[in-house]
Design a protein around this motif. Sequence first.
Motif, PDB file in Angstrom:
ATOM      1  N   GLU A 292      28.921  49.313  14.669  1.00  0.00           N
ATOM      2  CA  GLU A 292      28.690  50.623  15.291  1.00  0.00           C
ATOM      3  C   GLU A 292      27.478  51.309  14.667  1.00  0.00           C
ATOM      4  N   LEU A 293      27.318  51.143  13.363  1.00  0.00           N
ATOM      5  CA  LEU A 293      26.135  51.688  12.693  1.00  0.00           C
ATOM      6  C   LEU A 293      24.873  50.993  13.211  1.00  0.00           C
ATOM      7  N   ALA A 294      24.946  49.674  13.401  1.00  0.00           N
ATOM      8  CA  ALA A 294      23.795  48.936  13.936  1.00  0.00           C
ATOM      9  C   ALA A 294      23.421  49.431  15.323  1.00  0.00           C
TER      10      ALA A 294
ATOM     11  N   THR B   2      20.958  43.543  21.833  1.00  0.00           N
ATOM     12  CA  THR B   2      20.506  42.787  20.655  1.00  0.00           C
ATOM     13  C   THR B   2      21.426  41.590  20.409  1.00  0.00           C
ATOM     14  N   PRO B   3      20.873  40.384  20.212  1.00  0.00           N
ATOM     15  CA  PRO B   3      21.732  39.221  19.947  1.00  0.00           C
ATOM     16  C   PRO B   3      22.469  39.348  18.614  1.00  0.00           C
ATOM     17  N   VAL B   4      23.739  38.989  18.637  1.00  0.00           N
ATOM     18  CA  VAL B   4      24.570  38.954  17.427  1.00  0.00           C
ATOM     19  C   VAL B   4      25.300  37.619  17.416  1.00  0.00           C
ATOM     20  N   LEU B   5      25.264  36.931  16.274  1.00  0.00           N
ATOM     21  CA  LEU B   5      25.959  35.652  16.129  1.00  0.00           C
ATOM     22  C   LEU B   5      27.257  35.859  15.355  1.00  0.00           C
TER      23      LEU B   5
ATOM     24  N   ARG C 251      29.523  31.796  18.414  1.00  0.00           N
ATOM     25  CA  ARG C 251      29.456  32.665  19.577  1.00  0.00           C
ATOM     26  C   ARG C 251      28.171  33.484  19.523  1.00  0.00           C
ATOM     27  N   ILE C 252      27.470  33.526  20.634  1.00  0.00           N
ATOM     28  CA  ILE C 252      26.259  34.328  20.755  1.00  0.00           C
ATOM     29  C   ILE C 252      26.597  35.503  21.664  1.00  0.00           C
ATOM     30  N   LEU C 253      26.625  36.695  21.109  1.00  0.00           N
ATOM     31  CA  LEU C 253      27.057  37.893  21.803  1.00  0.00           C
ATOM     32  C   LEU C 253      25.929  38.908  21.844  1.00  0.00           C
ATOM     33  N   THR C 254      26.084  39.926  22.677  1.00  0.00           N
ATOM     34  CA  THR C 254      25.245  41.112  22.551  1.00  0.00           C
ATOM     35  C   THR C 254      25.872  42.027  21.512  1.00  0.00           C
ATOM     36  N   LEU C 255      25.100  42.980  21.046  1.00  0.00           N
ATOM     37  CA  LEU C 255      25.648  43.922  20.069  1.00  0.00           C
ATOM     38  C   LEU C 255      26.829  44.683  20.664  1.00  0.00           C
ATOM     39  N   ALA C 256      26.739  45.058  21.916  1.00  0.00           N
ATOM     40  CA  ALA C 256      27.853  45.761  22.559  1.00  0.00           C
ATOM     41  C   ALA C 256      29.096  44.889  22.596  1.00  0.00           C
TER      42      ALA C 256
ATOM     43  N   LEU D 175      30.377  34.128   9.519  1.00  0.00           N
ATOM     44  CA  LEU D 175      29.098  34.724   9.147  1.00  0.00           C
ATOM     45  C   LEU D 175      28.604  35.473  10.377  1.00  0.00           C
ATOM     46  N   VAL D 176      28.351  36.769  10.238  1.00  0.00           N
ATOM     47  CA  VAL D 176      27.872  37.588  11.346  1.00  0.00           C
ATOM     48  C   VAL D 176      26.389  37.861  11.140  1.00  0.00           C
ATOM     49  N   MET D 177      25.597  37.600  12.164  1.00  0.00           N
ATOM     50  CA  MET D 177      24.154  37.792  12.072  1.00  0.00           C
ATOM     51  C   MET D 177      23.698  38.740  13.171  1.00  0.00           C
ATOM     52  N   ILE D 178      23.133  39.868  12.780  1.00  0.00           N
ATOM     53  CA  ILE D 178      22.640  40.871  13.723  1.00  0.00           C
ATOM     54  C   ILE D 178      21.135  40.677  13.865  1.00  0.00           C
ATOM     55  N   GLY D 179      20.686  40.463  15.094  1.00  0.00           N
ATOM     56  CA  GLY D 179      19.268  40.242  15.313  1.00  0.00           C
ATOM     57  C   GLY D 179      18.424  41.481  15.077  1.00  0.00           C
ATOM     58  N   ALA D 180      17.130  41.264  14.877  1.00  0.00           N
ATOM     59  CA  ALA D 180      16.162  42.362  14.824  1.00  0.00           C
ATOM     60  C   ALA D 180      15.786  42.746  16.251  1.00  0.00           C
ATOM     61  N   SER D 181      14.966  43.771  16.402  1.00  0.00           N
ATOM     62  CA  SER D 181      14.540  44.171  17.745  1.00  0.00           C
ATOM     63  C   SER D 181      13.720  43.078  18.412  1.00  0.00           C
ATOM     64  N   SER D 182      13.100  42.210  17.619  1.00  0.00           N
ATOM     65  CA  SER D 182      12.273  41.132  18.166  1.00  0.00           C
ATOM     66  C   SER D 182      13.043  39.837  18.414  1.00  0.00           C
TER      67      SER D 182
END
Length: 263
Positions: free
Chosen positions: A180-182, A190-193, A206-211, A225-232
């Motif tokens: 939620e902070l992200a 934004t892609p999130v793994l 799983r490849i998800l959107t931030l939402a 392991l959760v990976m939050i993508g950058a804007s790029s």
Amino acid sequence: MTGSLTIVGLGPGTPEWITPAAQATLDAATDIVGYGPYVDRVPERAGLTKHASDNRVEVERASHALRLAAEGRRVAVVSGGDPGVFAMAAAVFEALEAGPAEWRSLPITVEPGITAMLAAAARAGAPLGGDFCAISLSDNLKPWEVVTARLEAVLAADLVICLYNPISKARPWQLGKALELAAQHREATTPVLFARAVGRPDENLRILTLAEAIVAASTADMATLVMIGASSTRLIAREGAAPYVYTPRSVAKMPCATSQGRT
């Protein structure tokens, strides 16, 4: 002192990801010390004694390993992934600094391993192609306010963020709060793994959107392991397969450009 201590990274799970140097250390050890599930990954053999313990006694475990080495044993302290990433290497040196002065004459080495974020990134494509950071969401050893302050800083810096220890039975809410902070800094797309048990039979990526990740936060566990993508960070769609995920090496409008001007 005739003993020695080596802190060994076992990688994420599959034996093929244990380095030859780490395997040679395990083969030469008289004693294996570590958290029970990691100790169990080392096969039994003649002349080897295993010392398994719970997952919240890191410094006590490290002190025990140092005492064994001081008695002349060849000790291997095992960690999953890489022992220097939120794992036993720091605990050993913490125990060394606080322990008897004679322990400092022991030969202590660290054998690296493949940490979870590198294994997850390799499965997905190249999400760590640009700048990135790693943060543990566990507040066992630091206040939650420190965690959120660091998240705020790296979100503002637009780094890819790898979240270790994202959720547990004792703290089921923290990953959701972090995501939620992200969302206050990153687009909902934004892609999130969510990379769980990479390298093991029950591996799941799983490849998800931030939402979507915010909604799915409770489905993660300590093996995720959760990976939050950058804007790029971007996706390359593939027919009949999961997309590739990558982060360009450059900070530029053209995704194929690099700082060296090559494609």
